[in-house]
Design a protein around this motif. Structure first.
Motif, PDB file in Angstrom:
ATOM      1  N   GLY A   1       0.778  -1.221   0.000  1.00  0.00           N
ATOM      2  CA  GLY A   1       0.000   0.000   0.000  1.00  0.00           C
ATOM      3  C   GLY A   1       0.813   1.275   0.000  1.00  0.00           C
ATOM      4  N   GLY A   2       1.977   1.283  -0.671  1.00  0.00           N
ATOM      5  CA  GLY A   2       2.714   2.521  -0.864  1.00  0.00           C
ATOM      6  C   GLY A   2       3.196   3.167   0.415  1.00  0.00           C
ATOM      7  N   ARG A   3       3.786   2.367   1.304  1.00  0.00           N
ATOM      8  CA  ARG A   3       4.264   2.920   2.569  1.00  0.00           C
ATOM      9  C   ARG A   3       5.422   3.883   2.382  1.00  0.00           C
ATOM     10  N   ASP A   4       6.290   3.596   1.361  1.00  0.00           N
ATOM     11  CA  ASP A   4       7.424   4.482   1.118  1.00  0.00           C
ATOM     12  C   ASP A   4       7.198   5.200  -0.200  1.00  0.00           C
ATOM     13  N   ALA A   5       6.610   6.394  -0.104  1.00  0.00           N
ATOM     14  CA  ALA A   5       6.203   7.114  -1.311  1.00  0.00           C
ATOM     15  C   ALA A   5       7.417   7.613  -2.093  1.00  0.00           C
ATOM     16  N   THR A   6       8.588   7.711  -1.456  1.00  0.00           N
ATOM     17  CA  THR A   6       9.750   8.278  -2.124  1.00  0.00           C
ATOM     18  C   THR A   6      10.474   7.248  -2.991  1.00  0.00           C
ATOM     19  N   MET A   7      10.238   5.978  -2.754  1.00  0.00           N
ATOM     20  CA  MET A   7      10.977   4.952  -3.482  1.00  0.00           C
ATOM     21  C   MET A   7      10.438   4.791  -4.911  1.00  0.00           C
ATOM     22  N   VAL A   8      11.351   4.767  -5.890  1.00  0.00           N
ATOM     23  CA  VAL A   8      10.934   4.543  -7.282  1.00  0.00           C
ATOM     24  C   VAL A   8      10.988   3.035  -7.521  1.00  0.00           C
ATOM     25  N   LEU A   9       9.813   2.416  -7.605  1.00  0.00           N
ATOM     26  CA  LEU A   9       9.783   0.967  -7.772  1.00  0.00           C
ATOM     27  C   LEU A   9       9.967   0.568  -9.229  1.00  0.00           C
ATOM     28  N   LEU A  10       9.594   1.474 -10.130  1.00  0.00           N
ATOM     29  CA  LEU A  10       9.723   1.191 -11.564  1.00  0.00           C
ATOM     30  C   LEU A  10      10.005   2.515 -12.262  1.00  0.00           C
TER      31      LEU A  10
ATOM     32  N   ASN B   1      12.074   3.638 -17.789  1.00  0.00           N
ATOM     33  CA  ASN B   1      12.583   2.640 -18.742  1.00  0.00           C
ATOM     34  C   ASN B   1      12.148   1.222 -18.391  1.00  0.00           C
ATOM     35  N   GLY B   2      11.267   1.105 -17.392  1.00  0.00           N
ATOM     36  CA  GLY B   2      10.798  -0.226 -17.004  1.00  0.00           C
ATOM     37  C   GLY B   2      11.821  -0.984 -16.176  1.00  0.00           C
ATOM     38  N   VAL B   3      12.705  -0.252 -15.505  1.00  0.00           N
ATOM     39  CA  VAL B   3      13.727  -0.883 -14.665  1.00  0.00           C
ATOM     40  C   VAL B   3      13.293  -0.789 -13.201  1.00  0.00           C
ATOM     41  N   ARG B   4      13.422  -1.912 -12.486  1.00  0.00           N
ATOM     42  CA  ARG B   4      12.957  -1.993 -11.098  1.00  0.00           C
ATOM     43  C   ARG B   4      14.022  -1.483 -10.123  1.00  0.00           C
ATOM     44  N   CYS B   5      13.631  -1.386  -8.841  1.00  0.00           N
ATOM     45  CA  CYS B   5      14.529  -0.770  -7.851  1.00  0.00           C
ATOM     46  C   CYS B   5      15.840  -1.537  -7.691  1.00  0.00           C
ATOM     47  N   ASP B   6      15.865  -2.836  -8.048  1.00  0.00           N
ATOM     48  CA  ASP B   6      17.128  -3.579  -7.957  1.00  0.00           C
ATOM     49  C   ASP B   6      17.746  -3.832  -9.339  1.00  0.00           C
ATOM     50  N   GLY B   7      17.268  -3.088 -10.351  1.00  0.00           N
ATOM     51  CA  GLY B   7      17.889  -3.161 -11.676  1.00  0.00           C
ATOM     52  C   GLY B   7      17.284  -4.211 -12.596  1.00  0.00           C
ATOM     53  N   ARG B   8      16.298  -4.962 -12.089  1.00  0.00           N
ATOM     54  CA  ARG B   8      15.717  -6.023 -12.928  1.00  0.00           C
ATOM     55  C   ARG B   8      14.658  -5.490 -13.876  1.00  0.00           C
ATOM     56  N   LYS B   9      14.401  -6.276 -14.949  1.00  0.00           N
ATOM     57  CA  LYS B   9      13.273  -6.006 -15.832  1.00  0.00           C
ATOM     58  C   LYS B   9      12.004  -6.545 -15.173  1.00  0.00           C
ATOM     59  N   ILE B  10      10.837  -6.203 -15.694  1.00  0.00           N
ATOM     60  CA  ILE B  10       9.597  -6.583 -14.997  1.00  0.00           C
ATOM     61  C   ILE B  10       9.366  -8.103 -14.946  1.00  0.00           C
ATOM     62  N   ASP B  11       9.932  -8.819 -15.961  1.00  0.00           N
ATOM     63  CA  ASP B  11       9.672 -10.260 -16.008  1.00  0.00           C
ATOM     64  C   ASP B  11      10.907 -11.087 -15.645  1.00  0.00           C
ATOM     65  N   GLU B  12      11.794 -10.480 -14.864  1.00  0.00           N
ATOM     66  CA  GLU B  12      13.068 -11.134 -14.546  1.00  0.00           C
ATOM     67  C   GLU B  12      13.072 -11.592 -13.091  1.00  0.00           C
ATOM     68  N   THR B  13      13.577 -12.803 -12.843  1.00  0.00           N
ATOM     69  CA  THR B  13      13.718 -13.248 -11.443  1.00  0.00           C
ATOM     70  C   THR B  13      15.048 -12.725 -10.892  1.00  0.00           C
ATOM     71  N   ARG B  14      15.181 -12.809  -9.583  1.00  0.00           N
ATOM     72  CA  ARG B  14      16.486 -12.546  -8.978  1.00  0.00           C
ATOM     73  C   ARG B  14      17.401 -13.719  -9.323  1.00  0.00           C
ATOM     74  N   ARG B  15      18.682 -13.619  -8.944  1.00  0.00           N
ATOM     75  CA  ARG B  15      19.614 -14.737  -9.176  1.00  0.00           C
ATOM     76  C   ARG B  15      19.187 -15.910  -8.295  1.00  0.00           C
ATOM     77  N   ILE B  16      19.087 -17.091  -8.886  1.00  0.00           N
ATOM     78  CA  ILE B  16      18.657 -18.263  -8.120  1.00  0.00           C
ATOM     79  C   ILE B  16      19.749 -19.328  -8.188  1.00  0.00           C
ATOM     80  N   MET B  17      20.152 -19.843  -7.041  1.00  0.00           N
ATOM     81  CA  MET B  17      21.122 -20.933  -6.982  1.00  0.00           C
ATOM     82  C   MET B  17      20.542 -22.012  -6.063  1.00  0.00           C
ATOM     83  N   ILE B  18      20.435 -23.229  -6.564  1.00  0.00           N
ATOM     84  CA  ILE B  18      19.901 -24.330  -5.742  1.00  0.00           C
ATOM     85  C   ILE B  18      20.941 -25.436  -5.685  1.00  0.00           C
TER      86      ILE B  18
END
Ligand code: ADP
Length: 244
Positions: free
Chosen positions: A2-11, A14-31
């Motif tokens: 619910g938008g608790r941190d109004a100052t943070m740019v989530l997207l 250019n469609g880039v997320r706060c951690d540099g990912r694209k909208i359809d990209e997972t984080r790095r996964i190692m199993i």
């Protein structure tokens, strides 16, 4: 939520997320399958900054005996967060959240495990969250499936899991901690790809019917990516040079 941190740019524009990912990209996964000598099966997962270890024990006798079922085996799951797994030290006592997530993961695994093959016994799944960064239930469910397979427990399929969600009015794959806190919706999904069955679906936030469908689609696509990594972890242990 619910938008608790109004100052943070989530997207950004250019469609880039706060951690540099694209909208359809997972984080790095190692199993990694295996690793715990004293468990019947185990797995370790890094999913972005989540770090989770899972040990599986059983099928084994049930104590107390009255908890056993003469017709089928039972699955017991304990999800536990280390006090040091989050920035602010977590109280070591089991929280309501840990009890709820244990139940959610158990119910998401039950359709996958052929419990009917080992009546009167229990399979115990111990989940230790060493580091948490949003999406631990999905990462833990993913690792628990690998640990069950590593233990040789008969399964219909593995459950792969990842959350989809909504930030800045956009549907995204694999919600991180900031997106979970400040975004509009979070939908953890557990899915058995070979059987095309969803075993976990939760929703925190509000979506339109169209967004809901899109979130499920995006989440299921993400689960298919996770599933390949689960299979690779098992192959590396049993047919490659990884594992022990
Ligand atoms: P999930 O980890 O499955 O996303 P939640 O949505 O309940 O489950 O939690 C989101 C994130 O919030 C966790 O992954 C973790 O990073 C953080 N978190 C959970 N519990 C605590 C806590 N007691 N103190 C600080 N952070 C926490």
């Amino acid at each position: 939520m619910g938008g608790r941190d109004a100052t943070m740019v989530l997207l950004d524009e250019n469609g880039v997320r706060c951690d540099g990912r694209k909208i359809d990209e997972t984080r790095r996964i190692m199993i990694r399958a295996g690793g715990l000598k004293n468990a019947d099966g185990s797995a370790y997962i890094e999913f972005g900054d989540n770090k989770i270890l899972v040990g599986v024990f059983g099928p084994r006798d049930v104590h107390p005996k009255h908890m056993s079922n003469t017709d089928t085996g039972i699955l017991r799951v304990r999800y536990h967060m280390e006090p040091f797994s989050v920035g602010e030290r977590k109280n070591p006592a089991p929280s309501r959240r840990e009890i709820e997530i244990s139940k959610v993961i158990k119910e998401a695994l039950e359709p996958a495990v052929m419990l009917e093959k080992f009546p009167r016994t229990a399979v115990d799944v111990f989940i230790e969250v060493l580091q948490a960064d949003g999406g631990t239930r999905c990462a833990a469910l993913t690792a628990a499936s690998v640990a069950l397979a590593d233990a040789g427990i008969p399964m219909r399929d593995m459950v792969a899991a990842v959350a989809s969600g909504k930030v800045a009015d956009t549907i995204i794959l694999d919600v991180n901690n900031e997106e979970d806190q400040a975004g509009q919706a979070d939908m953890p999904i557990g899915y058995m790809p070979s059987l095309n069955k969803i075993t976990l679906l939760q929703l925190d936030g509000v979506l339109t019917p169209d967004e809901y469908k899109k979130c499920v689609d995006v989440g299921v696509k993400g689960c298919k990516i996770v599933y390949e990594l689960q299979k690779k972890a098992l192959k590396d242990k049993y047919f490659g040079n990884g594992g022990d």
